[in-house]
Write an enzyme that holds these catalytic residues in place. Structure first.
Site, PDB file in Angstrom:
ATOM      1  N   LYS A   1      66.690   9.508  40.712  1.00  0.00           N
ATOM      2  CA  LYS A   1      66.493   8.402  39.766  1.00  0.00           C
ATOM      3  C   LYS A   1      67.062   8.875  38.423  1.00  0.00           C
ATOM      4  CE  LYS A   1      62.767   5.225  38.506  1.00  0.00           C
ATOM      5  NZ  LYS A   1      63.466   3.952  38.620  1.00  0.00           N
TER       6      LYS A   1
HETATM    7  N1  PMP Z   1      65.591   0.891  43.673  1.00  0.00           N
HETATM    8  C1  PMP Z   1      65.860   1.134  42.372  1.00  0.00           C
HETATM    9  C2  PMP Z   1      67.274   1.205  41.941  1.00  0.00           C
HETATM   10  C3  PMP Z   1      64.816   1.318  41.447  1.00  0.00           C
HETATM   11  O1  PMP Z   1      65.079   1.544  40.159  1.00  0.00           O
HETATM   12  C4  PMP Z   1      63.479   1.224  41.904  1.00  0.00           C
HETATM   13  C5  PMP Z   1      62.350   1.406  40.918  1.00  0.00           C
HETATM   14  N2  PMP Z   1      61.998   2.746  40.771  1.00  0.00           N
HETATM   15  C6  PMP Z   1      63.248   0.969  43.253  1.00  0.00           C
HETATM   16  C7  PMP Z   1      64.324   0.826  44.117  1.00  0.00           C
HETATM   17  C8  PMP Z   1      61.857   0.909  43.790  1.00  0.00           C
HETATM   18  O2  PMP Z   1      61.255   2.166  43.782  1.00  0.00           O
HETATM   19  P1  PMP Z   1      59.695   2.360  43.629  1.00  0.00           P
HETATM   20  O3  PMP Z   1      59.048   1.483  44.632  1.00  0.00           O
HETATM   21  O4  PMP Z   1      59.457   3.793  43.888  1.00  0.00           O
HETATM   22  O5  PMP Z   1      59.345   1.959  42.233  1.00  0.00           O
END
Ligand code: PMP
Length: 305
Positions: free
Chosen positions: A159
Site C-alpha cells: 500500500k
Molecule cells: N484496494 C485498494 C487500492 C485500496 O486502497 C483499498 C483500501 N485499503 C482496498 C483495496 C481495500 O482494502 P482494505 O479492505 O484492507 O481496506
C-alpha cells in the site's frame, strides 16, 4: 475538512495535532515513497471501542515496508499498542487510524540511502466513505479510462503512497462525470478493483472476486470471503470482464473506508434489479454485526482498546 484530534503520534512521541509538521525537503513529498494503512475502530454495542483486524493491518503495513525496502524502526506490537493508545488519548469512541511510513529529509535524488524512515499515526472521525445513502441503496460506478497498475510497474501488494496518484486520477475522472466511484481494469483488461476498494460480483448464486495478482490484498475482502464461506455461499476467486460485471446479478465494493457498499449501476447499465441484492445484504449485515461486536464467533477480529 478533517476534524482535528488532540494528538498525533510522530516518530515515537504523542504531540499536539498542530505541531505534527514536516520539512519541505522531506524526500517522500518529492518522490512519493511511503507506505500506509487505513484502519477502522468501531463503537461496539457493549460500549467498548474495538479496532477491526488491527493485527492484520499492521502486518500489511510491515509487508508494504518490506516490499518497498522501508525498514520500519519499531516492532509490530508497539505500533499496535500506539494505535490503541492514540484513540484513548484522543477520546475517540470510533474513528479511522492512519499509520504512515515515509522517507524523511537527508539526501535528495532517487537513492534515499540513509534518509530517516519516519512513522506517524493519525486518528480522525470518518463517516461512510461513499455516503450513507450509497451504503443503503448502492452507488453508481464507471469503468475508468485509467488502467490499474501493472504488477511490474508499481507492485500491488504494497500500500504505497505513490500508487494512489493512479487512484486519484480515476476517482477524479469518475466524480467529474457524475459517478460515485471508479472501477479499474488490469493491464490485460479484466476487472481489478476500485480506486480504493476491492470488488465482488454475484453471478448465478456464486460470489466472485478477482484473484490477488494485480490488486491490494484487502482485509475487508478477506473478511467477506470468510463470512461468505461460513454462511454457505459458494465463492470463487477468478478473473471476470467488464461485460460479466454488467451482467452480474449483484455487485459490491469492500474496503476499510467504504465497508461493504453495494453497486447499483456501472456505465449506465443497471446491475440486477438496481438495488442491493440478497447476498450483498446478507454479507453487509454479517459484516456490521462482526465489526460492532454483535457476533461472538469473530471476536478474535476485534482489538478492544
Ligand atoms: N484496494 C485498494 C487500492 C485500496 O486502497 C483499498 C483500501 N485499503 C482496498 C483495496 C481495500 O482494502 P482494505 O479492505 O484492507 O481496506
Amino acid at each position: 475538512m478533517v476534524e482535528k484530534a488532540k494528538y498525533i503520534w510522530l516518530d515515537g512521541k504523542f504531540i499536539p495535532w498542530a505541531e505534527a509538521q514536516v520539512h519541505i525537503m522531506t524526500h517522500a513529498l518529492h518522490y512519493g515513497l511511503g507506505v500506509f494503512e487505513g484502519i477502522r475502530a468501531y463503537h461496539c454495542q457493549d460500549g467498548r471501542t474495538a479496532i477491526f483486524r488491527l493485527k492484520e493491518h499492521i502486518r500489511r503495513l510491515f509487508d508494504s515496508g518490506h516490499v518497498m525496502q522501508l525498514d520500519i524502526p519499531y516492532s509490530r506490537s508497539s505500533i499496535e499498542e500506539v494505535c490503541c493508545d492514540l484513540l484513548r488519548r484522543n477520546g475517540q469512541e470510533s474513528g479511522y487510524l492512519r499509520p504512515l511510513v515515509f522517507v524523511g529529509e537527508g539526501v535528495m535524488g532517487l537513492h534515499p540511502q540513509d534518509n530517516p524512515i519516519r512513522v506517524a499515526i493519525i486518528s480522525w472521525v470518518w463517516g461512510a466513505y461513499l455516503g450513507e445513502e450509497g451504503l443503503k441503496k448502492g452507488i453508481r460506478a464507471k469503468i475508468s479510462s485509467f488502467t490499474r497498475h501493472h504488477v511490474n510497474v508499481m507492485m500491488t501488494k504494497s500500500k504505497t503512497t505513490a500508487n494512489y496518484v493512479n487512484s486519484i486520477l480515476a476517482k477524479r475522472e469518475a466524480t467529474f462525470l457524475g459517478f460515485d466511484e471508479a472501477l479499474m481494469l488490469d493491464t490485460d483488461g479484466y476487472v481489478a478493483e476500485a480506486s480504493g476498494e476491492n470488488i465482488f460480483i454475484v453471478s448465478d448464486g456464486v460470489l466472485r472476486t478477482p484473484p490477488l495478482t494485480s490488486v491490494l490484498p484487502g482485509i475487508t475482502r478477506s473478511s467477506i470471503l470468510t463470512l461468505a464461506q461460513d454462511l454457505g455461499v459458494q465463492v470463487r476467486e477468478d478473473l471476470f470482464s467488464r461485460d460479466e460485471l454488467y451482467l452480474a446479478d449483484e455487485a459490491f465494493l469492500t474496503g476499510t473506508a467504504a465497508e461493504v457498499t453495494p453497486i447499483r449501476e456501472v456505465d449506465g447499465r443497471v446491475i440486477g434489479p438496481g438495488k442491493p441484492g440478497p447476498i450483498t445484504l446478507k454479507l453487509q449485515t454479517a459484516f456490521f454485526d462482526v465489526v460492532l461486536g454483535r457476533d461472538p464467533r469473530y471476536q478474535n477480529w476485534l482489538a478492544y482498546i
